[in-house]
Design a protein around this motif. Structure first.
Motif, PDB file in Angstrom:
ATOM      1  N   ARG A 121       8.282 -24.935 -27.563  1.00 45.86           N
ATOM      2  CA  ARG A 121       6.783 -24.694 -27.535  1.00 45.86           C
ATOM      3  C   ARG A 121       6.136 -25.926 -26.429  1.00 45.86           C
ATOM      4  NH1 ARG A 121       4.886 -27.874 -32.779  1.00 45.86           N
ATOM      5  NH2 ARG A 121       6.705 -29.370 -32.986  1.00 45.86           N
ATOM      6  N   PRO A 122       4.686 -25.312 -26.103  1.00 43.07           N
ATOM      7  CA  PRO A 122       4.256 -26.242 -25.116  1.00 43.07           C
ATOM      8  C   PRO A 122       3.866 -27.675 -25.971  1.00 43.07           C
ATOM      9  CG  PRO A 122       2.962 -24.446 -25.963  1.00 43.07           C
ATOM     10  CD  PRO A 122       4.096 -24.266 -26.409  1.00 43.07           C
ATOM     11  N   VAL A 123       3.677 -28.760 -24.840  1.00 41.63           N
ATOM     12  CA  VAL A 123       3.134 -29.955 -25.228  1.00 41.63           C
ATOM     13  C   VAL A 123       1.517 -30.128 -24.729  1.00 41.63           C
ATOM     14  CG1 VAL A 123       3.777 -32.273 -24.893  1.00 41.63           C
ATOM     15  CG2 VAL A 123       5.404 -30.512 -25.319  1.00 41.63           C
ATOM     16  N   LEU A 124       0.936 -30.946 -25.516  1.00 40.30           N
ATOM     17  CA  LEU A 124      -0.366 -31.238 -25.367  1.00 40.30           C
ATOM     18  C   LEU A 124      -0.339 -33.030 -25.461  1.00 40.30           C
ATOM     19  CD1 LEU A 124      -3.518 -31.560 -24.897  1.00 40.30           C
ATOM     20  CD2 LEU A 124      -3.788 -31.246 -27.316  1.00 40.30           C
ATOM     21  N   CYS A 125      -0.443 -33.636 -24.439  1.00 45.34           N
ATOM     22  CA  CYS A 125      -0.402 -35.269 -24.522  1.00 45.34           C
ATOM     23  C   CYS A 125      -1.963 -35.665 -24.348  1.00 45.34           C
ATOM     24  CB  CYS A 125       0.409 -35.761 -23.319  1.00 45.34           C
ATOM     25  SG  CYS A 125       2.122 -35.488 -23.268  1.00 45.34           S
ATOM     26  N   LEU A 126      -2.419 -36.509 -25.490  1.00 43.57           N
ATOM     27  CA  LEU A 126      -3.456 -37.006 -25.243  1.00 43.57           C
ATOM     28  C   LEU A 126      -3.502 -38.265 -25.228  1.00 43.57           C
ATOM     29  CD1 LEU A 126      -5.029 -35.072 -28.424  1.00 43.57           C
ATOM     30  CD2 LEU A 126      -5.267 -34.555 -26.010  1.00 43.57           C
ATOM     31  N   ALA A 127      -4.364 -39.061 -24.359  1.00 43.35           N
ATOM     32  CA  ALA A 127      -4.263 -40.536 -24.134  1.00 43.35           C
ATOM     33  C   ALA A 127      -5.781 -40.844 -24.030  1.00 43.35           C
ATOM     34  CB  ALA A 127      -3.705 -40.817 -22.596  1.00 43.35           C
ATOM     35  N   ASP A 128      -6.378 -41.437 -25.301  1.00 47.79           N
ATOM     36  CA  ASP A 128      -7.631 -41.966 -25.532  1.00 47.79           C
ATOM     37  C   ASP A 128      -7.831 -43.277 -25.077  1.00 47.79           C
ATOM     38  OD1 ASP A 128     -10.334 -41.776 -26.134  1.00 47.79           O
ATOM     39  OD2 ASP A 128     -10.101 -41.784 -28.506  1.00 47.79           O
ATOM     40  N   ASP A 129      -9.093 -43.857 -24.676  1.00 47.62           N
ATOM     41  CA  ASP A 129      -9.176 -45.263 -24.445  1.00 47.62           C
ATOM     42  C   ASP A 129      -8.053 -45.339 -23.221  1.00 47.62           C
ATOM     43  OD1 ASP A 129     -11.632 -45.798 -25.637  1.00 47.62           O
ATOM     44  OD2 ASP A 129     -10.371 -46.306 -27.325  1.00 47.62           O
ATOM     45  N   ALA A 130      -7.797 -44.632 -22.411  1.00 45.65           N
ATOM     46  CA  ALA A 130      -6.925 -44.997 -21.290  1.00 45.65           C
ATOM     47  C   ALA A 130      -7.117 -46.248 -20.615  1.00 45.65           C
ATOM     48  CB  ALA A 130      -6.686 -43.581 -20.246  1.00 45.65           C
ATOM     49  N   GLN A 131      -8.355 -46.644 -20.345  1.00 46.24           N
ATOM     50  CA  GLN A 131      -8.648 -47.878 -19.859  1.00 46.24           C
ATOM     51  C   GLN A 131      -7.665 -49.245 -20.441  1.00 46.24           C
ATOM     52  OE1 GLN A 131     -10.957 -46.475 -21.666  1.00 46.24           O
ATOM     53  NE2 GLN A 131     -11.677 -47.871 -23.186  1.00 46.24           N
ATOM     54  N   TRP A 132      -7.453 -48.905 -21.655  1.00 46.58           N
ATOM     55  CA  TRP A 132      -6.658 -50.017 -22.221  1.00 46.58           C
ATOM     56  C   TRP A 132      -5.046 -49.712 -22.260  1.00 46.58           C
ATOM     57  CZ3 TRP A 132      -9.248 -53.650 -21.392  1.00 46.58           C
ATOM     58  CH2 TRP A 132     -10.749 -53.852 -22.016  1.00 46.58           C
ATOM     59  N   TRP A 133      -4.689 -48.768 -21.401  1.00 46.30           N
ATOM     60  CA  TRP A 133      -3.443 -48.464 -21.362  1.00 46.30           C
ATOM     61  C   TRP A 133      -2.688 -49.370 -20.452  1.00 46.30           C
ATOM     62  CZ3 TRP A 133       0.042 -43.671 -21.332  1.00 46.30           C
ATOM     63  CH2 TRP A 133      -0.261 -42.951 -22.566  1.00 46.30           C
ATOM     64  N   ASP A 134      -1.621 -49.810 -20.595  1.00 44.33           N
ATOM     65  CA  ASP A 134      -0.844 -50.708 -19.402  1.00 44.33           C
ATOM     66  C   ASP A 134      -0.820 -50.006 -18.368  1.00 44.33           C
ATOM     67  OD1 ASP A 134       2.206 -49.927 -19.566  1.00 44.33           O
ATOM     68  OD2 ASP A 134       1.555 -49.703 -21.505  1.00 44.33           O
ATOM     69  N   GLU A 135      -0.831 -50.681 -17.095  1.00 44.77           N
ATOM     70  CA  GLU A 135      -0.852 -50.002 -15.810  1.00 44.77           C
ATOM     71  C   GLU A 135       0.401 -49.174 -15.524  1.00 44.77           C
ATOM     72  OE1 GLU A 135      -1.164 -51.091 -10.913  1.00 44.77           O
ATOM     73  OE2 GLU A 135      -1.750 -52.640 -12.665  1.00 44.77           O
ATOM     74  N   THR A 136       1.506 -49.803 -16.094  1.00 41.45           N
ATOM     75  CA  THR A 136       2.929 -49.205 -15.810  1.00 41.45           C
ATOM     76  C   THR A 136       2.837 -47.756 -16.665  1.00 41.45           C
ATOM     77  OG1 THR A 136       4.070 -51.160 -15.565  1.00 41.45           O
ATOM     78  CG2 THR A 136       5.325 -49.197 -15.943  1.00 41.45           C
ATOM     79  N   SER A 137       2.672 -47.592 -18.064  1.00 35.28           N
ATOM     80  CA  SER A 137       2.395 -46.543 -18.724  1.00 35.28           C
ATOM     81  C   SER A 137       1.572 -45.439 -18.072  1.00 35.28           C
ATOM     82  CB  SER A 137       2.001 -46.753 -20.158  1.00 35.28           C
ATOM     83  OG  SER A 137       3.040 -47.675 -20.806  1.00 35.28           O
ATOM     84  N   LEU A 138       0.004 -45.922 -17.599  1.00 38.16           N
ATOM     85  CA  LEU A 138      -0.907 -45.142 -16.889  1.00 38.16           C
ATOM     86  C   LEU A 138      -0.252 -44.351 -15.728  1.00 38.16           C
ATOM     87  CD1 LEU A 138      -3.351 -43.969 -17.700  1.00 38.16           C
ATOM     88  CD2 LEU A 138      -4.717 -45.622 -16.409  1.00 38.16           C
ATOM     89  N   ALA A 139       0.282 -45.249 -14.998  1.00 35.35           N
ATOM     90  CA  ALA A 139       0.955 -44.691 -13.741  1.00 35.35           C
ATOM     91  C   ALA A 139       2.027 -43.469 -13.926  1.00 35.35           C
ATOM     92  CB  ALA A 139       1.476 -45.644 -12.876  1.00 35.35           C
ATOM     93  N   ALA A 140       2.908 -43.875 -15.032  1.00 35.96           N
ATOM     94  CA  ALA A 140       4.107 -43.001 -15.190  1.00 35.96           C
ATOM     95  C   ALA A 140       3.502 -41.514 -15.687  1.00 35.96           C
ATOM     96  CB  ALA A 140       4.977 -43.690 -16.158  1.00 35.96           C
TER      97      ALA A 140
END
Length: 424
Positions: free
Chosen positions: A111-130
């Motif tokens: 089944r399809p996937v939905l990824c939600l990243a709220d307040d992405a300004q507080w994601w660490d840079e490595t995670s956000l880049a990946a």
């Protein structure tokens, strides 16, 4: 796309989210970014996307400021429900990005996937880049990625890791959308003048508008008492602003309070304020508490201006007023006079003498009403004015009603604008 309560003024973004989910469900995935300040509706839009994602596997992870520098912390939270990060330590950044992409692709079956990243300004840079790497490679995959962040992501140095992903900026609500939101929240019985004044106080920020509406007394809702000047003390919006203010460096905090004390802080005046350097300015703007507007910096909304003042210590507010009085100088007219008066710790603070020295008088107002009008225009709440002038809160309310009637205005925002046009 349905939501628990209509998201007024956000119909274009809702339509785009619906289109993204429909496309992903048929195997043509994609991604988008929702950019906006605090209270602009990013989280509500993500909630609407989650609700509409029938049949999707939904993975979500809000940014956590405390983990901002913890490499892979955000990805770990996002992928924890499906077993966490790929096994084995990737030897390069590219290997990590590839592994995250491959994992998301595998998860999209059956089944399809939905990824939600709220307040992405507080994601660490490595995670956000990946995650962004994966999001840019979903054209033939049943995966949708939605990132919500403040507009400053990627602007404080280096390349934006989310670059290349379509972005939709959440502008403040227009008057019509704001008034429809108030009708949804409070019904049709709210007088039109009250609705208009609330939208002006909140400057179209949905979160501020909802909190202001929820804090109204019966008298205020009927238009028989002045509207609240600040957000309610325990509300989530005010709490978010308080935390944001507390996290700023001393110089950036000082700049934010300068903007809270001066309705439109011109860059020429800011340049004359000691201790304010480009780094402090960038940090203050990135906080979302203030914004650049032409040749000036100002608080995002009138109600936020007053709220920031209410959150500050008395000594640092006096310091801000003293700084502004010095920067404005003798040619600053009434603004400099008011800041000099407000920079003292004493009640009344010689305000009457300062106004007389500046030859300030709004036609038709008594001397006391002149003082109150100027303090309102300067951002002070009724309780602050009562303490400064050594009068009761009810007396301030009474004077303010008379000021509004004499000058033909219906809100603090309109009063401030009128005085500004008179160079008061």
């Amino acid at each position: 796309m349905a939501a628990a309560r209509p998201l007024r003024g956000r119909e274009p973004q809702l339509s785009r989210l619906t289109e993204l989910l429909r496309s992903a469900a048929t195997g043509r995935g994609g991604a988008l970014r929702l950019l906006g300040g605090m209270g602009t509706g990013k989280t509500a839009l993500l909630a609407a996307a989650r609700e509409a994602a029938t049949g999707f596997r939904v993975l979500s992870a809000p940014g956590v400021r405390a983990e901002h520098r913890l490499s892979l912390g955000a990805l770990h939270r996002l992928l924890q429900p499906v077993g966490g990060l790929p096994q084995g330590a990737p030897t390069t950044d590219f290997a990590l990005c590839r592994d995250v992409h491959d994992l998301v692709v595998r998860l999209a079956h059956p089944r399809p996937v939905l990824c939600l990243a709220d307040d992405a300004q507080w994601w660490d840079e490595t995670s956000l880049a990946a995650l962004a790497f994966a999001a840019r490679r979903l054209a033939e995959v049943p995966v949708a990625v939605v990132l919500a962040a403040r507009p400053e992501v990627g602007t404080t140095g280096g390349a934006d890791p989310t670059g290349g992903i379509p972005a939709y900026r959440l502008a403040p609500l227009g008057p019509e959308a704001g008034e429809r939101m108030l009708r949804d929240a409070l019904g049709a019985g709210l007088p039109p003048a009250v609705r208009t004044s609330l939208v002006e106080l909140a400057a179209g920020i949905p979160g501020d508008l909802v909190e202001l509406a929820g804090a109204l007394t019966a008298e205020q809702a009927a238009g028989r008492a002045p509207l609240p000047a600040t957000l309610p003390l325990a509300g989530p919006q005010r709490t978010a602003y308080r935390r944001c203010l507390a996290c700023l460096s001393p110089r950036a905090r000082h700049l934010v309070l300068l903007a809270a004390c001066e309705p439109r802080l011109r860059e020429t005046v800011l340049a004359g304020c000691p201790g304010i350097d480009p780094a402090a300015r960038d940090e203050a703007l990135a906080s979302g508490l203030v914004q650049a507007e032409g040749d000036a910096v100002r608080a995002v909304s009138p109600v936020l201006r007053a709220t920031l003042r209410a959150e500050a210590e008395a000594a640092e507010l006096r310091h801000a007023h003293a700084t502004l009085a010095g920067a404005l100088g003798e040619r600053g007219g009434v603004r400099a006079a008011w800041h000099r008066a407000a920079a003292t710790a004493e009640r009344d603070a010689g305000l009457g003498d300062a106004l007389r020295a500046a030859e300030i008088a709004v036609p038709g107002l008594t001397p006391q009403q002149n003082r109150i009008a100027l303090l309102v225009a300067g951002g002070e709440t009724n309780r602050e004015i009562a303490r400064r002038l050594v009068i009761s809160h009810r007396t301030v309310d009474h004077h303010l009603r008379n000021i509004f009637a004499k000058l033909g205005v219906r809100s603090r925002v309109r009063l401030a604008a009128l005085l500004a046009r008179q160079d008061c």
